[in-house]
Design a protein around this motif. Structure first.
Motif, short mmCIF file in Angstrom:
data_model
loop_
_atom_site.label_atom_id
_atom_site.label_comp_id
_atom_site.label_asym_id
_atom_site.label_seq_id
_atom_site.Cartn_x
_atom_site.Cartn_y
_atom_site.Cartn_z
N GLU A 172 0.81 -1.22 0.00
CA GLU A 172 0.00 0.00 0.00
C GLU A 172 0.85 1.27 0.00
O GLU A 172 0.35 2.36 0.30
N THR A 173 2.12 1.15 -0.35
CA THR A 173 2.99 2.33 -0.35
C THR A 173 2.65 3.22 -1.54
O THR A 173 2.75 2.79 -2.69
N GLU A 174 2.25 4.44 -1.26
CA GLU A 174 1.90 5.38 -2.32
C GLU A 174 3.13 6.16 -2.77
O GLU A 174 4.18 6.12 -2.13
N GLU A 175 3.00 6.86 -3.88
CA GLU A 175 4.07 7.76 -4.31
C GLU A 175 4.19 8.86 -3.26
O GLU A 175 3.19 9.40 -2.80
N ASN A 176 5.42 9.18 -2.87
CA ASN A 176 5.66 10.13 -1.80
C ASN A 176 4.97 9.67 -0.51
O ASN A 176 4.00 10.30 -0.04
N PRO A 177 5.42 8.57 0.07
CA PRO A 177 4.71 7.93 1.18
C PRO A 177 4.57 8.85 2.39
O PRO A 177 5.45 9.62 2.72
N SER A 178 3.42 8.72 3.03
CA SER A 178 3.11 9.57 4.17
C SER A 178 3.51 8.91 5.48
O SER A 178 3.69 7.69 5.56
N VAL A 179 3.61 9.72 6.50
CA VAL A 179 3.86 9.22 7.85
C VAL A 179 2.76 8.25 8.27
O VAL A 179 3.03 7.23 8.93
N GLU A 180 1.53 8.53 7.86
CA GLU A 180 0.42 7.66 8.21
C GLU A 180 0.60 6.26 7.61
O GLU A 180 0.29 5.24 8.25
#
Length: 363
Positions: free
Chosen positions: A64-72
């Motif tokens: 579930e890692t998105e582009e520009n991964p968030s802290v969340e």
């Protein structure tokens, strides 16, 4: 001078398969941190799970890692890894997945800590063992200690303050062969930006410049592919990946400079891919550098002048950004003395606006 590169880097065809025991030696249950589907398409995830099965190592896939991964996202992956009992981490993918895997390795090792630990300068946290399998040719994250994450609370991207180098990086150009041409172009521009910003940097040394120069020579050899219509062949893929790794080794010593700081606003507020955003500022950054540095970079990359370099980047990795957003990026950078200080020339308001004013927009 100092050169610190603790990652064991393995470059060879099918290196994941042939070095499966090195991966398995890191633990008994891997949390695999990757993106939504690219690692499935290019075969990297299948190679990793195959060697884990062969060596009797359990694994859990977090895709579930998105582009520009968030802290969340980091905290979600951490919680899944802890629930499953993982004791080491494998990052598979581009810079987003690899950066995320570093942050996850810290948070899993410190299960009682909140996300603020990633930005706590007073802490010296340990992290779980970590392997990296890069599948793009941009960030060089497989050989850096940096993890750049999205901070929605601050509306920007911000590096985790703790350095986490992978224990092992397994690099095989075959994973690039199925990537879209635009993705390859954007990430190749990111790699070039790393080499330029490391070379033109207050912390540059003969060691870091050795890496940047070697990478720029390889990058130059791939220019015809980047501008043409021919499919990516394995030799060019390996050269692009190696250049990216050299760029990573360079910025691991020096850090990045003004273009990266400017790019974060374009990516967060404008949705512009990181490579394209950071590439947009390279021409202006080089133009204001010392003549000797400017001429060396242009010579190594095969451009007659900064205008030609800027147009090349704009052609293969275009951006469309408003004057208002460029001004916002400039204002944020001018409030960041730490990033301004890494520039080897005087980066005042006039210089910053000269760099942003030189951005070539598409459309």
């Amino acid at each position: 001078m100092m050169f610190y590169m603790p990652t064991k880097v393995i470059y060879e065809p099918d290196c994941v398969i042939s070095h499966g025991r090195d991966i398995a030696a890191l633990g008994t249950h891997a949390l695999i941190v990757t993106g939504h589907n690219s690692s499935q398409k290019n075969g990297s995830l299948a190679d990793v799970t195959k060697v884990l099965d062969m060596n009797g190592v359990k694994y859990t896939v977090f895709n579930e890692t998105e582009e520009n991964p968030s802290v969340e996202t980091i905290m979600k992956a951490r919680d899944i890894g802890l629930t499953k009992g993982a004791d080491f981490v494998i990052g598979i993918g581009g810079g987003s997945a690899l950066d995320a895997s570093k942050a996850v390795s810290v948070m899993m090792k410190n299960p009682e800590s909140s996300w603020e630990l990633m930005y706590d300068n007073s802490a010296v946290p340990e992290h779980l063992p970590l392997a990296a399998v890069p599948t793009t040719c941009g960030t060089g994250s497989e050989v850096t200690g940096v993890a750049v994450l999205t901070r929605h609370d601050l509306k920007t991207k911000l590096s985790m303050v703790h350095k986490v180098f992978p224990d092992i990086a397994l690099c095989d150009g075959k994973y690039l062969l199925t990537a879209p041409k635009q993705l390859i172009a954007n990430t190749a521009v990111d790699a070039l930006s790393h080499m330029i910003e490391s070379y033109i940097n207050v912390s540059a040394s003969p060691f870091s410049r050795m890496c940047a120069e070697s990478g720029m020579k390889l990058w130059k050899s791939c220019k015809d592919f980047l501008t043409g219509d021919a499919p990516l062949d394995i030799d060019t893929a390996n050269d692009l990946l190696t250049a990216s790794t050299f760029g990573g080794m360079a910025i691991a010593q020096t850090g990045t400079s003004l273009p990266h700081a400017l790019s974060y606003t374009l990516t967060y507020e404008g949705g512009i891919p990181h490579g394209a955003a950071v590439g947009a500022f390279q021409s202006g950054y080089i133009r204001n550098a010392a003549p000797s540095d400017r001429e060396q970079v242009l010579s190594l990359t095969g451009f007659a002048d900064t205008d030609e370099l800027g147009q090349f980047i704009a052609d293969i990795s275009p951006v469309n950004v408003s004057a208002e957003l460029l001004e916002q990026a400039a204002e944020k950078l001018l409030c960041n003395p730490k990033k301004l200080a890494v520039c080897p020339y005087r980066a005042d308001a006039d210089i910053i606006r000269d760099i942003t004013g030189g951005v070539i927009c598409s459309g």
